[in-house]
Design a protein around this motif. Structure first.
Motif, PDB file in Angstrom:
ATOM      1  N   TYR A 170      24.935  20.950  -5.682  1.00  0.00           N
ATOM      2  CA  TYR A 170      23.822  20.866  -4.585  1.00  0.00           C
ATOM      3  C   TYR A 170      22.870  19.871  -5.101  1.00  0.00           C
ATOM      4  N   LEU A 171      22.571  19.017  -3.900  1.00  0.00           N
ATOM      5  CA  LEU A 171      21.383  17.998  -4.303  1.00  0.00           C
ATOM      6  C   LEU A 171      20.492  18.100  -3.028  1.00  0.00           C
ATOM      7  N   GLN A 172      19.333  17.750  -3.315  1.00  0.00           N
ATOM      8  CA  GLN A 172      18.091  17.528  -2.382  1.00  0.00           C
ATOM      9  C   GLN A 172      17.670  16.104  -2.775  1.00  0.00           C
ATOM     10  N   LEU A 173      17.645  15.141  -1.644  1.00  0.00           N
ATOM     11  CA  LEU A 173      17.477  13.761  -1.782  1.00  0.00           C
ATOM     12  C   LEU A 173      16.324  13.386  -0.942  1.00  0.00           C
ATOM     13  N   SER A 174      15.735  12.287  -1.185  1.00  0.00           N
ATOM     14  CA  SER A 174      14.637  11.849  -0.267  1.00  0.00           C
ATOM     15  C   SER A 174      15.316  11.297   1.138  1.00  0.00           C
ATOM     16  N   GLY A 175      14.847  11.471   2.102  1.00  0.00           N
ATOM     17  CA  GLY A 175      15.333  10.993   3.581  1.00  0.00           C
ATOM     18  C   GLY A 175      15.099  12.248   4.639  1.00  0.00           C
ATOM     19  N   ASN A 176      15.914  12.074   5.456  1.00  0.00           N
ATOM     20  CA  ASN A 176      15.784  12.829   6.739  1.00  0.00           C
ATOM     21  C   ASN A 176      17.248  13.008   7.432  1.00  0.00           C
ATOM     22  N   HIS A 177      17.406  13.819   8.386  1.00  0.00           N
ATOM     23  CA  HIS A 177      18.602  14.024   8.882  1.00  0.00           C
ATOM     24  C   HIS A 177      19.459  12.909   9.307  1.00  0.00           C
ATOM     25  N   LEU A 178      18.661  11.680   9.628  1.00  0.00           N
ATOM     26  CA  LEU A 178      19.335  10.528  10.123  1.00  0.00           C
ATOM     27  C   LEU A 178      19.532   9.411   8.937  1.00  0.00           C
ATOM     28  N   THR A 179      19.290   9.571   7.835  1.00  0.00           N
ATOM     29  CA  THR A 179      19.356   8.749   6.761  1.00  0.00           C
ATOM     30  C   THR A 179      20.821   8.310   6.679  1.00  0.00           C
ATOM     31  N   PRO A 180      21.889   9.159   6.821  1.00  0.00           N
ATOM     32  CA  PRO A 180      23.083   8.718   6.628  1.00  0.00           C
ATOM     33  C   PRO A 180      23.443   7.562   7.977  1.00  0.00           C
ATOM     34  N   VAL A 181      22.845   7.738   9.092  1.00  0.00           N
ATOM     35  CA  VAL A 181      23.139   7.094  10.171  1.00  0.00           C
ATOM     36  C   VAL A 181      22.398   5.716  10.089  1.00  0.00           C
ATOM     37  N   ASN A 182      23.231   4.650   9.822  1.00  0.00           N
ATOM     38  CA  ASN A 182      22.713   3.368   9.653  1.00  0.00           C
ATOM     39  C   ASN A 182      23.473   2.195  10.106  1.00  0.00           C
ATOM     40  N   PRO A 183      22.688   1.340  10.497  1.00  0.00           N
ATOM     41  CA  PRO A 183      23.203  -0.012  10.946  1.00  0.00           C
ATOM     42  C   PRO A 183      23.519  -0.892   9.690  1.00  0.00           C
ATOM     43  N   LYS A 184      24.432  -1.808   9.969  1.00  0.00           N
ATOM     44  CA  LYS A 184      24.919  -2.768   8.806  1.00  0.00           C
ATOM     45  C   LYS A 184      23.795  -3.551   8.526  1.00  0.00           C
ATOM     46  N   GLU A 185      23.010  -3.984   9.337  1.00  0.00           N
ATOM     47  CA  GLU A 185      21.926  -5.106   9.023  1.00  0.00           C
ATOM     48  C   GLU A 185      20.788  -4.472   9.720  1.00  0.00           C
ATOM     49  N   TRP A 186      19.716  -4.681   8.924  1.00  0.00           N
ATOM     50  CA  TRP A 186      18.247  -4.418   9.626  1.00  0.00           C
ATOM     51  C   TRP A 186      17.798  -5.746   9.916  1.00  0.00           C
ATOM     52  N   ASN A 187      17.364  -5.875  11.158  1.00  0.00           N
ATOM     53  CA  ASN A 187      17.168  -7.159  11.778  1.00  0.00           C
ATOM     54  C   ASN A 187      15.612  -7.285  11.960  1.00  0.00           C
ATOM     55  N   TRP A 188      14.768  -6.323  11.512  1.00  0.00           N
ATOM     56  CA  TRP A 188      13.191  -6.591  11.477  1.00  0.00           C
ATOM     57  C   TRP A 188      12.728  -7.898  10.937  1.00  0.00           C
ATOM     58  N   GLN A 189      12.229  -8.901  11.803  1.00  0.00           N
ATOM     59  CA  GLN A 189      11.590 -10.059  11.384  1.00  0.00           C
ATOM     60  C   GLN A 189      10.203 -10.047  11.903  1.00  0.00           C
ATOM     61  N   PRO A 190       9.838 -10.153  10.648  1.00  0.00           N
ATOM     62  CA  PRO A 190       7.953 -10.465  10.782  1.00  0.00           C
ATOM     63  C   PRO A 190       7.743 -11.615  11.504  1.00  0.00           C
ATOM     64  N   GLY A 191       6.319 -11.374  12.238  1.00  0.00           N
ATOM     65  CA  GLY A 191       6.040 -12.476  13.196  1.00  0.00           C
ATOM     66  C   GLY A 191       5.427 -13.714  12.324  1.00  0.00           C
ATOM     67  N   ASN A 192       5.085 -14.640  13.221  1.00  0.00           N
ATOM     68  CA  ASN A 192       4.683 -15.913  12.600  1.00  0.00           C
ATOM     69  C   ASN A 192       3.193 -15.726  11.660  1.00  0.00           C
ATOM     70  N   ASN A 193       2.390 -14.663  12.313  1.00  0.00           N
ATOM     71  CA  ASN A 193       1.316 -14.148  11.424  1.00  0.00           C
ATOM     72  C   ASN A 193       1.471 -12.692  11.121  1.00  0.00           C
ATOM     73  N   PHE A 194       1.758 -12.413   9.976  1.00  0.00           N
ATOM     74  CA  PHE A 194       1.945 -11.093   9.282  1.00  0.00           C
ATOM     75  C   PHE A 194       0.871 -10.101   9.719  1.00  0.00           C
ATOM     76  N   SER A 195       1.351  -8.970  10.163  1.00  0.00           N
ATOM     77  CA  SER A 195       0.466  -8.100  10.947  1.00  0.00           C
ATOM     78  C   SER A 195       0.578  -6.750  10.170  1.00  0.00           C
ATOM     79  N   VAL A 196      -0.385  -5.791  10.737  1.00  0.00           N
ATOM     80  CA  VAL A 196      -0.341  -4.401  10.158  1.00  0.00           C
ATOM     81  C   VAL A 196       1.231  -3.973  10.569  1.00  0.00           C
ATOM     82  N   LEU A 197       1.606  -4.298  11.807  1.00  0.00           N
ATOM     83  CA  LEU A 197       2.997  -3.845  12.393  1.00  0.00           C
ATOM     84  C   LEU A 197       4.206  -4.420  11.594  1.00  0.00           C
ATOM     85  N   ASP A 198       3.810  -5.768  11.002  1.00  0.00           N
ATOM     86  CA  ASP A 198       5.015  -5.917  10.054  1.00  0.00           C
ATOM     87  C   ASP A 198       4.964  -5.603   8.927  1.00  0.00           C
ATOM     88  N   ALA A 199       3.899  -5.099   8.471  1.00  0.00           N
ATOM     89  CA  ALA A 199       3.827  -4.403   7.175  1.00  0.00           C
ATOM     90  C   ALA A 199       4.507  -3.264   7.075  1.00  0.00           C
TER      91      ALA A 199
END
Length: 254
Positions: free
Chosen positions: A196-225
């Motif tokens: 038995y193991l307990q790990l950091s994460g949530n129910h959707l942790t194994p559900v994952n896209p191949k690539e994470w496409n988040w791209q910061p804007g030209n002016n790095f914002s709080v949302l980008d952070a």
């Protein structure tokens, strides 16, 4: 480079010389295209030499029938690919409802598994798992429930679960995980074969896209952070999951 292929209704990712096979079954609402919804984890395991046979399914109330169809599809692919020609350990890997299906396969059928890895086990009754069922069941003529029911599933595991190594994984922030209910039943059945193991994460942790496409804007914002923080946390959690799965599969080399 390995590419996914379709074999007997399964999504297959096969190294040239696989050291073991993993039969993967996903969660109820993300299992129709596991090569997409679970691509990061499955491709990471294939890169380490594990052949992946991921069986898609559409959820309905008859979980026994889904388990039987999943097993039949897996065995058909196993034969067509000629994997029976040499010994390969076979592991069941399930997420959420996929865990229940592997429990049914290992309890109802004569299968030879080297182990089962059950992540975020979930076995809720239909009234909690399916929208509108509770309202329908309030009418006298309706009494809808999964087959087998949660209680019957536990009885099957308690009495018929084949002797095999089993790894249970739950995540700290998973509010619908039911691993704690399953754990003592498996330990009673085969007390020295359950981890038995307990790990950091949530129910959707194994559900994952191949690539994470988040791209910061030209002016790095709080949302980008925030987006960068989510990205780092996501990869931290799923990378830890991959490491622990590999460690359990091959403890000597991991």
């Amino acid at each position: 480079m390995m590419n996914w292929e379709e074999v007997a209704g399964n999504s297959v990712l096969l190294p040239s010389q696989p050291k073991a096979l993993i039969h993967f079954l996903g969660g109820a609402f993300v299992a129709t295209a596991p090569q997409v919804t679970y691509s990061w984890l499955l491709e990471a395991l294939a890169a380490e030499g594990y052949g992946i046979i991921a069986t898609p399914f559409i959820n309905d109330l008859n979980h026994s029938a889904i388990a039987q169809r999943a097993l039949n599809r897996f065995e058909t692919a196993y034969q067509r690919l000629g994997l029976f020609r040499r010994y390969l350990p076979i592991y069941g890997l399930g997420h959420s409802m996929g865990c229940k299906l592997h429990l049914l396969i290992n309890s109802l059928y004569d299968v030879n598994r080297s182990g089962n890895l059950l992540i975020s086990y979930n076995n809720y009754p239909a009234r909690q798992a399916v929208p509108f069922v509770e309202q329908l069941n309030s009418l006298v003529e309706f009494d809808l429930e999964f087959t087998p029911s949660p209680e019957r599933t536990y009885d099957l595991v308690r009495n018929d679960y084949k002797k095999t190594r089993t790894l249970l994984i739950r995540f700290q922030n998973d509010t619908i995980d039911q691993t704690q209910e399953l754990k003592p039943i498996l330990e009673e059945r085969h007390p020295h074969l359950v981890s038995y193991l307990q790990l950091s994460g949530n129910h959707l942790t194994p559900v994952n896209p191949k690539e994470w496409n988040w791209q910061p804007g030209n002016n790095f914002s709080v949302l980008d952070a925030f987006g960068q923080w989510v990205k780092q946390q996501f990869y931290s959690d799923i990378t830890q999951l991959k490491k622990e799965v590999l460690r359990w599969l091959d403890p000597i080399n991991n």
